[in-house]
Design a protein around this motif. Structure first.
Motif, PDB file in Angstrom:
ATOM      1  N   LYS A 159      36.917  44.605  47.364  1.00 41.88           N
ATOM      2  CA  LYS A 159      36.844  44.647  48.828  1.00 41.88           C
ATOM      3  C   LYS A 159      38.069  43.982  49.456  1.00 41.88           C
ATOM      4  O   LYS A 159      38.565  44.431  50.484  1.00 41.88           O
ATOM      5  CB  LYS A 159      35.559  43.994  49.322  1.00 41.88           C
ATOM      6  CG  LYS A 159      34.335  44.847  49.058  1.00 41.88           C
ATOM      7  CD  LYS A 159      33.082  44.240  49.639  1.00 41.88           C
ATOM      8  CE  LYS A 159      31.894  45.149  49.351  1.00 41.88           C
ATOM      9  NZ  LYS A 159      30.665  44.659  49.972  1.00 41.88           N
ATOM     10  N   GLU A 160      38.541  42.912  48.827  1.00 44.51           N
ATOM     11  CA  GLU A 160      39.770  42.259  49.292  1.00 44.51           C
ATOM     12  C   GLU A 160      40.946  43.226  49.242  1.00 44.51           C
ATOM     13  O   GLU A 160      41.731  43.314  50.192  1.00 44.51           O
ATOM     14  CB  GLU A 160      40.109  41.051  48.416  1.00 44.51           C
ATOM     15  CG  GLU A 160      39.409  39.793  48.757  1.00 44.51           C
ATOM     16  CD  GLU A 160      39.850  38.656  47.839  1.00 44.51           C
ATOM     17  OE1 GLU A 160      41.039  38.579  47.472  1.00 44.51           O
ATOM     18  OE2 GLU A 160      38.979  37.853  47.487  1.00 44.51           O
ATOM     19  N   PHE A 161      41.072  43.933  48.112  1.00 44.38           N
ATOM     20  CA  PHE A 161      42.173  44.877  47.971  1.00 44.38           C
ATOM     21  C   PHE A 161      42.043  46.028  48.963  1.00 44.38           C
ATOM     22  O   PHE A 161      43.047  46.495  49.514  1.00 44.38           O
ATOM     23  CB  PHE A 161      42.261  45.402  46.533  1.00 44.38           C
ATOM     24  CG  PHE A 161      43.174  44.594  45.678  1.00 44.38           C
ATOM     25  CD1 PHE A 161      42.802  43.341  45.229  1.00 44.38           C
ATOM     26  CD2 PHE A 161      44.418  45.067  45.339  1.00 44.38           C
ATOM     27  CE1 PHE A 161      43.654  42.578  44.456  1.00 44.38           C
ATOM     28  CE2 PHE A 161      45.282  44.319  44.567  1.00 44.38           C
ATOM     29  CZ  PHE A 161      44.895  43.062  44.116  1.00 44.38           C
ATOM     30  N   PHE A 162      40.845  46.497  49.194  1.00 47.85           N
ATOM     31  CA  PHE A 162      40.639  47.565  50.175  1.00 47.85           C
ATOM     32  C   PHE A 162      41.063  47.084  51.562  1.00 47.85           C
ATOM     33  O   PHE A 162      41.816  47.768  52.265  1.00 47.85           O
ATOM     34  CB  PHE A 162      39.175  48.011  50.190  1.00 47.85           C
ATOM     35  CG  PHE A 162      38.874  49.006  51.267  1.00 47.85           C
ATOM     36  CD1 PHE A 162      39.317  50.316  51.168  1.00 47.85           C
ATOM     37  CD2 PHE A 162      38.161  48.635  52.393  1.00 47.85           C
ATOM     38  CE1 PHE A 162      39.059  51.234  52.170  1.00 47.85           C
ATOM     39  CE2 PHE A 162      37.896  49.552  53.396  1.00 47.85           C
ATOM     40  CZ  PHE A 162      38.342  50.850  53.282  1.00 47.85           C
ATOM     41  N   LYS A 163      40.603  45.910  51.941  1.00 51.00           N
ATOM     42  CA  LYS A 163      40.948  45.364  53.259  1.00 51.00           C
ATOM     43  C   LYS A 163      42.458  45.157  53.385  1.00 51.00           C
ATOM     44  O   LYS A 163      43.051  45.488  54.408  1.00 51.00           O
ATOM     45  CB  LYS A 163      40.205  44.046  53.479  1.00 51.00           C
ATOM     46  CG  LYS A 163      40.406  43.463  54.836  1.00 51.00           C
ATOM     47  CD  LYS A 163      39.579  42.210  55.030  1.00 51.00           C
ATOM     48  CE  LYS A 163      39.814  41.640  56.416  1.00 51.00           C
ATOM     49  NZ  LYS A 163      39.040  40.442  56.666  1.00 51.00           N
ATOM     50  N   LYS A 164      43.068  44.628  52.329  1.00 49.64           N
ATOM     51  CA  LYS A 164      44.515  44.404  52.336  1.00 49.64           C
ATOM     52  C   LYS A 164      45.266  45.727  52.482  1.00 49.64           C
ATOM     53  O   LYS A 164      46.208  45.838  53.268  1.00 49.64           O
ATOM     54  CB  LYS A 164      44.926  43.705  51.037  1.00 49.64           C
ATOM     55  CG  LYS A 164      46.383  43.395  50.938  1.00 49.64           C
ATOM     56  CD  LYS A 164      46.700  42.669  49.643  1.00 49.64           C
ATOM     57  CE  LYS A 164      48.185  42.395  49.554  1.00 49.64           C
ATOM     58  NZ  LYS A 164      48.537  41.677  48.342  1.00 49.64           N
ATOM     59  N   MET A 165      44.838  46.734  51.736  1.00 49.62           N
ATOM     60  CA  MET A 165      45.484  48.051  51.787  1.00 49.62           C
ATOM     61  C   MET A 165      45.405  48.642  53.190  1.00 49.62           C
ATOM     62  O   MET A 165      46.410  49.104  53.741  1.00 49.62           O
ATOM     63  CB  MET A 165      44.809  48.988  50.780  1.00 49.62           C
ATOM     64  CG  MET A 165      45.321  50.412  50.804  1.00 49.62           C
ATOM     65  SD  MET A 165      44.468  51.477  49.623  1.00 49.62           S
ATOM     66  CE  MET A 165      42.829  51.574  50.353  1.00 49.62           C
ATOM     67  N   VAL A 166      44.227  48.619  53.766  1.00 42.72           N
ATOM     68  CA  VAL A 166      44.019  49.210  55.101  1.00 42.72           C
ATOM     69  C   VAL A 166      44.770  48.407  56.168  1.00 42.72           C
ATOM     70  O   VAL A 166      45.316  48.988  57.109  1.00 42.72           O
ATOM     71  CB  VAL A 166      42.513  49.318  55.413  1.00 42.72           C
ATOM     72  CG1 VAL A 166      42.278  49.728  56.852  1.00 42.72           C
ATOM     73  CG2 VAL A 166      41.856  50.310  54.466  1.00 42.72           C
ATOM     74  N   THR A 167      44.836  47.095  56.016  1.00 40.88           N
ATOM     75  CA  THR A 167      45.542  46.257  56.985  1.00 40.88           C
ATOM     76  C   THR A 167      47.052  46.457  56.897  1.00 40.88           C
ATOM     77  O   THR A 167      47.719  46.619  57.918  1.00 40.88           O
ATOM     78  CB  THR A 167      45.192  44.773  56.747  1.00 40.88           C
ATOM     79  OG1 THR A 167      43.777  44.606  56.868  1.00 40.88           O
ATOM     80  CG2 THR A 167      45.895  43.878  57.741  1.00 40.88           C
TER      81      THR A 167
END
Length: 92
Positions: free
Chosen positions: A5-13
């Motif tokens: 979830k951290e990586f997903f949030k980082k990618m989208v941000t």
């Protein structure tokens, strides 16, 4: 927060503009696939490249070790997280 979830949030941000534009075409494509097929495929290709990059970063340290099964499960969870916002990402 879990790692995927951290990586997903980082990618989208980090790629907010790319995902914002993709969300627009994704929503249009969901309503009229024939009309928006070409635009969707073009933008989808760029987004899938980003997703693959972040998935590789997420799982890279585990794949060659005894944690390879965990790595595959982590990659699948990461993909499922993406499908929550972009359910048609698997369509070409």
């Amino acid at each position: 927060m879990t790692k995927y979830k951290e990586f997903f949030k980082k990618m989208v941000t980090e790629h907010a503009n790319d995902f914002k534009e993709f969300k627009k075409i994704h929503d249009l494509f969901s309503k009229d696939r024939m009309k928006y097929q070409d635009d969707y495929n073009k933008q989808r290709s760029d987004i899938v490249d980003l997703i693959n990059l972040y998935e590789k970063r997420l799982c890279s340290k585990m794949e060659g070790s005894k944690n390879s099964v965990y790595s595959a499960n982590l990659a699948e969870k990461f993909r499922e997280e993406i499908k929550k916002d972009y359910p048609l990402i698997v369509l070409v």
